[in-house]
Each structure stands twice: as structure tokens, then as C-alpha cells.
Motif scaffolding. Structure first.
Motif, PDB file in Angstrom:
ATOM      1  N   ALA A 132      -4.220   5.964  -6.132  1.00 24.32           N
ATOM      2  CA  ALA A 132      -4.796   7.251  -6.550  1.00 24.32           C
ATOM      3  C   ALA A 132      -5.509   7.915  -5.379  1.00 24.32           C
ATOM      4  O   ALA A 132      -5.457   9.140  -5.221  1.00 24.32           O
ATOM      5  CB  ALA A 132      -5.753   7.039  -7.712  1.00 24.32           C
ATOM      6  N   ALA A 133      -6.174   7.113  -4.543  1.00 22.37           N
ATOM      7  CA  ALA A 133      -6.852   7.656  -3.364  1.00 22.37           C
ATOM      8  C   ALA A 133      -5.857   8.317  -2.416  1.00 22.37           C
ATOM      9  O   ALA A 133      -6.089   9.437  -1.927  1.00 22.37           O
ATOM     10  CB  ALA A 133      -7.613   6.544  -2.648  1.00 22.37           C
ATOM     11  N   LYS A 134      -4.738   7.663  -2.166  1.00 20.66           N
ATOM     12  CA  LYS A 134      -3.712   8.225  -1.270  1.00 20.66           C
ATOM     13  C   LYS A 134      -3.147   9.523  -1.839  1.00 20.66           C
ATOM     14  O   LYS A 134      -2.945  10.500  -1.101  1.00 20.66           O
ATOM     15  CB  LYS A 134      -2.591   7.212  -1.067  1.00 20.66           C
ATOM     16  CG  LYS A 134      -2.979   5.980  -0.274  1.00 20.66           C
ATOM     17  CD  LYS A 134      -1.816   4.999  -0.190  1.00 20.66           C
ATOM     18  CE  LYS A 134      -2.206   3.710   0.507  1.00 20.66           C
ATOM     19  NZ  LYS A 134      -1.078   2.731   0.526  1.00 20.66           N
ATOM     20  N   ALA A 135      -2.912   9.545  -3.148  1.00 17.99           N
ATOM     21  CA  ALA A 135      -2.361  10.744  -3.775  1.00 17.99           C
ATOM     22  C   ALA A 135      -3.335  11.916  -3.667  1.00 17.99           C
ATOM     23  O   ALA A 135      -2.932  13.049  -3.373  1.00 17.99           O
ATOM     24  CB  ALA A 135      -2.030  10.451  -5.238  1.00 17.99           C
ATOM     25  N   LEU A 136      -4.613  11.655  -3.893  1.00 17.42           N
ATOM     26  CA  LEU A 136      -5.612  12.716  -3.789  1.00 17.42           C
ATOM     27  C   LEU A 136      -5.743  13.223  -2.365  1.00 17.42           C
ATOM     28  O   LEU A 136      -5.914  14.437  -2.137  1.00 17.42           O
ATOM     29  CB  LEU A 136      -6.956  12.204  -4.307  1.00 17.42           C
ATOM     30  CG  LEU A 136      -7.093  12.140  -5.826  1.00 17.42           C
ATOM     31  CD1 LEU A 136      -8.259  11.244  -6.232  1.00 17.42           C
ATOM     32  CD2 LEU A 136      -7.281  13.546  -6.411  1.00 17.42           C
ATOM     33  N   ALA A 156      -3.370  13.325  -0.181  1.00 19.29           N
ATOM     34  CA  ALA A 156      -2.188  14.162   0.053  1.00 19.29           C
ATOM     35  C   ALA A 156      -2.371  15.530  -0.594  1.00 19.29           C
ATOM     36  O   ALA A 156      -2.063  16.567   0.013  1.00 19.29           O
ATOM     37  CB  ALA A 156      -0.944  13.467  -0.492  1.00 19.29           C
ATOM     38  N   GLU A 157      -2.911  15.563  -1.820  1.00 21.64           N
ATOM     39  CA  GLU A 157      -3.167  16.825  -2.501  1.00 21.64           C
ATOM     40  C   GLU A 157      -4.179  17.675  -1.747  1.00 21.64           C
ATOM     41  O   GLU A 157      -4.123  18.914  -1.772  1.00 21.64           O
ATOM     42  CB  GLU A 157      -3.674  16.566  -3.918  1.00 21.64           C
ATOM     43  CG  GLU A 157      -2.648  15.964  -4.862  1.00 21.64           C
ATOM     44  CD  GLU A 157      -3.245  15.643  -6.219  1.00 21.64           C
ATOM     45  OE1 GLU A 157      -4.258  16.295  -6.588  1.00 21.64           O
ATOM     46  OE2 GLU A 157      -2.735  14.747  -6.905  1.00 21.64           O
ATOM     47  N   ALA A 158      -5.105  17.004  -1.086  1.00 16.81           N
ATOM     48  CA  ALA A 158      -6.144  17.720  -0.334  1.00 16.81           C
ATOM     49  C   ALA A 158      -5.655  18.192   1.030  1.00 16.81           C
ATOM     50  O   ALA A 158      -6.388  18.878   1.743  1.00 16.81           O
ATOM     51  CB  ALA A 158      -7.359  16.820  -0.165  1.00 16.81           C
ATOM     52  N   GLY A 159      -4.434  17.822   1.391  1.00 15.72           N
ATOM     53  CA  GLY A 159      -3.893  18.239   2.678  1.00 15.72           C
ATOM     54  C   GLY A 159      -4.019  17.209   3.772  1.00 15.72           C
ATOM     55  O   GLY A 159      -3.855  17.524   4.957  1.00 15.72           O
ATOM     56  N   TYR A 160      -4.285  15.956   3.395  1.00 21.11           N
ATOM     57  CA  TYR A 160      -4.428  14.881   4.374  1.00 21.11           C
ATOM     58  C   TYR A 160      -3.509  13.707   4.005  1.00 21.11           C
ATOM     59  O   TYR A 160      -3.969  12.601   3.716  1.00 21.11           O
ATOM     60  CB  TYR A 160      -5.878  14.399   4.434  1.00 21.11           C
ATOM     61  CG  TYR A 160      -6.860  15.475   4.828  1.00 21.11           C
ATOM     62  CD1 TYR A 160      -7.103  15.767   6.164  1.00 21.11           C
ATOM     63  CD2 TYR A 160      -7.513  16.231   3.849  1.00 21.11           C
ATOM     64  CE1 TYR A 160      -7.985  16.761   6.522  1.00 21.11           C
ATOM     65  CE2 TYR A 160      -8.404  17.226   4.191  1.00 21.11           C
ATOM     66  CZ  TYR A 160      -8.640  17.493   5.529  1.00 21.11           C
ATOM     67  OH  TYR A 160      -9.520  18.492   5.892  1.00 21.11           O
ATOM     68  N   PRO A 161      -2.178  13.953   4.028  1.00 18.19           N
ATOM     69  CA  PRO A 161      -1.251  12.876   3.646  1.00 18.19           C
ATOM     70  C   PRO A 161      -1.328  11.674   4.581  1.00 18.19           C
ATOM     71  O   PRO A 161      -0.993  10.553   4.165  1.00 18.19           O
ATOM     72  CB  PRO A 161       0.110  13.561   3.701  1.00 18.19           C
ATOM     73  CG  PRO A 161      -0.074  14.711   4.645  1.00 18.19           C
ATOM     74  CD  PRO A 161      -1.475  15.184   4.404  1.00 18.19           C
ATOM     75  N   ASP A 162      -1.737  11.900   5.810  1.00 20.16           N
ATOM     76  CA  ASP A 162      -1.861  10.807   6.780  1.00 20.16           C
ATOM     77  C   ASP A 162      -3.310  10.366   6.969  1.00 20.16           C
ATOM     78  O   ASP A 162      -3.622   9.614   7.903  1.00 20.16           O
ATOM     79  CB  ASP A 162      -1.272  11.230   8.131  1.00 20.16           C
ATOM     80  CG  ASP A 162       0.204  11.576   8.028  1.00 20.16           C
ATOM     81  OD1 ASP A 162       0.915  10.849   7.289  1.00 20.16           O
ATOM     82  OD2 ASP A 162       0.630  12.572   8.634  1.00 20.16           O
ATOM     83  N   GLY A 163      -4.181  10.861   6.099  1.00 22.36           N
ATOM     84  CA  GLY A 163      -5.592  10.508   6.205  1.00 22.36           C
ATOM     85  C   GLY A 163      -6.305  11.311   7.271  1.00 22.36           C
ATOM     86  O   GLY A 163      -5.821  12.354   7.726  1.00 22.36           O
TER      87      GLY A 163
END
Length: 492
Positions: free
Chosen positions: A328-332, A334-341
């Protein structure tokens, strides 16, 4: 001849043993890590002062019990006007200070005039700023008028900063404290111990203990040896890493409770990317509280999901708001515009819980793509950079002030949370006296800040006391600073 001598020696041993048991049944020796710099809680901020004297030597109009609730103390009752601005306190009759002088309404007025004076050195003077006037109605009645309603007023009267002192002894309380409490000060051997004795003319219910000695032991190994040797009878907060020595020893009991120390991953809400709710939610999902508690507090922290102490009657368990869920953290993210963290800094003050938590969180965050640079700091640097200048991304710290949820209503506070709804609720909370209404308002704020993931809510610092197994009546939780002696006794 030989028989008689042996008999005499046996009788002497029995007498000595009985004498030791008798002494043990009325006296206690408590190990504490820090020596107080002085013994006047109205003129110093150090927690170590209250550890020794709060509710023991000194008393307030009210007192705080181990649930965090307000109880009557020197004031046997009070009435509040409909507008919440006038408090009329009826004082207990027959109360004396330890020098034999009489306690009355004039002492109450003196105490608060002193707290509010221009030259006051009271560490929490701001808490009592709403007091406009203190009027003596008669020797056993005091009226306080406030400039605005204050829902925490009675609680704040029960803090160590507001204990009642007499004009005759106020100036020497730092070294020769004279209060109205159940124990009177006897002696302070600097660098070694403070000794108290039961005050026999005490106005209230007399404690079972006749003598209490606070022994200053800063080193964990030395404290451990003192406990095992019986040189001290207990300590209110022992190093968690050394608790296994006592956990399975029938001669001791380990009391694990909570403190007022909400430990948080404090987040700079005004700085990108942390101004993005989805990013904060992602970080919340990336936190494995149990792993952090096990690694940073040796399993003794209490998980929290919002900024409130679990032992408080107003507490809501919101730990499931954002359960540990790396996917869920990774998905959020990505939604926030940080797919690579992203990369960020984590500034850590020089306390073990922060440094250890930081290492664990860095590992947890790395698994979802957030790369943290750990920056270790001394307290002076942390206070300047983080608290004052707000120059940080993330930090870890315990907020140890009781009932401090109001910091979320201050947009200028170091983590920069600006929510008008919370500000309005907090203003309403501060002006509300009814306990049921206050609880509802506080829990609304708790819920909002949890959902907004303002900070990463990790754990409440534990209080880990180690005591002789025959002792009863110690506080398991620490809703306020102090080792309160009134209920401690040796089991029959």
C-alpha cells in the motif's frame, strides 16, 4: 556454657532479623538515575525535582492520579461559575506546613502571585497566564478569576509547578523544602541521596512508610548491583535492556507501564514531498511499529496511532488507521508522483530510542523506495536546527509534556501542521470544562491528526519499574513526573 552462648547468639540473630523486618516494613530506598539540581518544583524545570518532592513534600490545590485524572488535594472542593471564569476553592482545615506554620488562603494567593510575577522563574508560568486575580475570601476560601475559560486549568493546578508554598520558606525551598505533604524533608547529601520522613501531623491519610530515601545512581550496572544486593528496594524507571536480569527473579517485580512520552517520526509538513498527504500516508503504511518497539525499546514501548498517552481516559486506539502494508505504501507513493521513491534526511537527537528507531525506520523505508540519510545530532544542535529553525525533513523525538495535543493547533510549531478544523476544535477544547465534552473534542482531534498522518506515530515511552516483590502501591504508569509515595507499602 557452650549451649547458652549459642542460644544467646541465636536470640540476638532473631532480634536483629526482627528489627530488620520491622525497619523494612516502614522504610524504602529508591534508586533514581538523576540527582535534582534543586528541590523547589515551582522554580525549576528538571523532572528530577518532581521525582523526589511531587505529592510527597509539596502539594497543590489539586493533584494528578496515576490515570492522569484530577483529584482534590489541598482544595477539598471547588465551584465553577457558569461562564467558566471564576473558580471558588474551599480549602482543607487543619493543614500545616512542615515547620508547623498554618496553611490558609493567604498561602495560595502568595503562591500564584509569585508564579505570575514579572521576575518569576516558574518553568510553566505561561500555563497560569489566564489567571487575572486571586482573592482571599476567608482563611479557607480562595477565588480565582480567569481572563478566558481554560479547560486544563484544574489539571495545571495539579502539576508540580503549582504546588503551594509559604512566604516564610519560599526562598529556601531549593535546598530546604517545606511543604504540606505527607513527607517532610530531612537531609540532602549532595551526590548521594535525599532523605524524607513521614510528617506525623499530616492533615490527610497517613502513608504506611515512615521513611523514604532517594539514592542517586546514574549507571545501569551500578543500579543493577544495588538492586540485587538489596541496597535499594526499587527504581521507578530502569534501563529496558537490563530488565531480563529481574523478569524471572521471584525476589523482584517488574512493572511496565506508559509515560507521557509520545515518540513520533516528526515530519516537516510544510516541505515537499511531506506536504503531500499521500506521501505521509505511504510512510505511515511503511512503519512496522512492533519491529521498532522490539528493536528500540526491547519490546517495552506501547504502540500508538495518534498523539495521546494510552493510559489517559481520552485515548483512542487508532493504530489500525494505517496498518503496516509495504505494498500500500508503494502504491500511494506512485499515486503521489514518486513511483521510484525519494531521498530525505532523518535528524536524530542523542537518545537511544531515537538512534535505534532511526536505523530500523531507514531499513523499513528503503523497502518501499524511501532512502534516508541518518544525521546524528547533539541536543543543542537538534534544538536549534529542528525545533527552532525547522531545518529538517524527518526527526524522531518523544514529546513528554502531558496533554500536549494542542501543539497540532499551532501552524508555527516545528512540524508545521496547519489545519483550521483542528485549530477550531482545540480552541473549543481549551474553553470547555465539562469532562464528557472535552473527551469528545479531544478524540475528534486525535482522529483527524491520525488520518492526516501528520507524523509517524510510533510508541509511548514505557515506564519500566523494578521493585522488591514485597512492595505494593507503586504507580505503573507515569502521567506526570514523580515517584508518589502515599500508597507504597510493604505487603504483610
Amino acid at each position: 556454657m557452650t549451649f547458652s552462648k549459642s542460644l544467646a547468639m541465636g536470640v540476638a540473630a532473631l532480634v536483629l532479623s526482627a528489627g530488620t523486618a520491622l525497619a523494612q516494613s516502614t522504610e524504602i530506598r529508591i534508586g533514581v538515575a538523576l540527582e535534582p539540581p534543586a528541590l523547589d518544583p515551582t522554580a525549576g524545570a528538571a523532572e528530577a525535582i518532581d521525582i523526589v518532592v511531587y505529592q510527597n513534600v509539596f502539594e497543590g490545590l489539586t493533584r494528578i492520579d496515576q490515570t492522569g485524572a484530577v483529584q482534590p488535594d489541598l482544595a477539598e472542593s471547588w465551584a465553577v461559575s457558569d461562564d467558566g471564569l471564576t473558580y471558588t476553592f474551599k480549602l482543607h482545615d487543619g493543614v500545616t506546613f512542615h515547620d508547623g506554620s498554618t496553611f490558609d488562603a493567604d498561602d495560595v494567593k502568595f503562591t500564584f502571585d509569585r508564579i505570575l510575577a514579572d521576575d518569576s522563574v516558574n518553568a510553566q508560568k505561561a500555563l497560569y497566564a489566564p489567571i487575572s486575580t486571586v482573592s482571599v475570601i476567608d482563611p479557607l476560601t480562595v477565588e480565582m478569576t480567569l481572563s478566558r475559560p481554560d479547560g486544563l486549568f484544574l489539571f495545571n493546578l495539579g502539576r508540580g509547578d503549582a504546588v503551594i508554598v509559604a512566604p516564610e520558606s519560599a526562598e529556601t525551598n531549593a535546598t530546604q523544602p517545606i511543604g504540606t505533604g505527607p513527607f517532610a524533608f530531612v537531609q540532602w547529601n549532595r551526590g548521594s541521596r535525599v532523605m524524607l520522613e513521614r510528617y506525623e501531623p499530616y492533615w490527610g491519610e497517613k502513608p504506611a512508610l515512615t521513611k523514604a530515601t532517594y539514592v542517586f545512581i546514574s549507571d545501569t550496572a551500578t543500579m543493577t548491583n544495588a538492586l540485587l544486593a538489596g541496597d535499594i528496594d526499587g527504581t521507578n524507571n530502569f534501563a529496558a535492556e537490563a530488565l531480563p536480569v529481574f523478569e524471572n527473579n521471584p525476589q523482584f517485580k517488574v512493572l511496565v507501564g506508559s509515560t507521557e512520552g509520545e515518540t513520533i517520526l516528526a515530519t516537516n509538513n510544510k516541505k515537499s514531498p511531506f506536504d503531500n498527504l499521500k506521501v505521509r500516508q505511504a510512510m505511515a503504511h511503511a512503519l512496522n511499529r512492533q519491529e521498532i518497539i522490539d528493536g528500540a525499546t526491547y519490546g517495552y514501548g506501547v504502540p500508538i496511532g495518534t498523539h495521546f498517552a494510552p493510559h489517559h481516559p481520552y485515548y483512542l486506539d487508532l493504530t489500525d488507521t494505517y496498518p503496516f502494508d509495504p505494498e500500500a505504501a508503494k502504491a500511494l507513493l506512485a499515486e503521489a508522483g514518486y513511483p521510484d521513491g525519494f531521498s530525505a534526511t532523518l535528524k536524530l537527537p542523542p537518545v537511544a530510542y531515537a538512534r535505534l528507531s532511526g536505523q530500523i525506520i531507514a531499513s523499513e523505508f528503503a523497502k518501499v523506495g524511501i532512502k534516508l540519510e541518518l544525521i546524528n545530532m547533539e541536543w543543542a544542535q537538534w534544538l536549534e536546527d529542528v525545533l527552532t529553525n525547522k531545518d529538517f525533513d524527518l526527526t524522531i523525538v518523544s514529546h513528554v509534556e502531558p496533554f500536549d495535543i494542542g501543539i497540532y493547533a499551532d501552524p508555527n510549531y516545528y512540524f508545521g501542521y496547519d489545519n483550521p478544523e483542528v485549530q477550531a476544535l482545540n480552541e473549543q477544547l481549551n474553553a470547555t470544562i465539562d469532562d464528557a465534552e472535552r473527551k469528545t473534542l479531544a478524540q475528534k482531534i486525535e482522529t483527524i491528526i491520525a488520518k492526516d498522518a501528520v507524523n509517524g506515530y510510533l510508541f509511548e515511552l514505557a515506564q519500566t519499574g523494578v521493585w522488591n516483590a514485597k512492595l505494593e502501591g507503586m504507580w505503573q504508569n507515569a502521567p506526570i513526573e514523580g515517584v508518589v509515595l502515599r500508597d507504597i507499602h510493604w505487603a504483610e
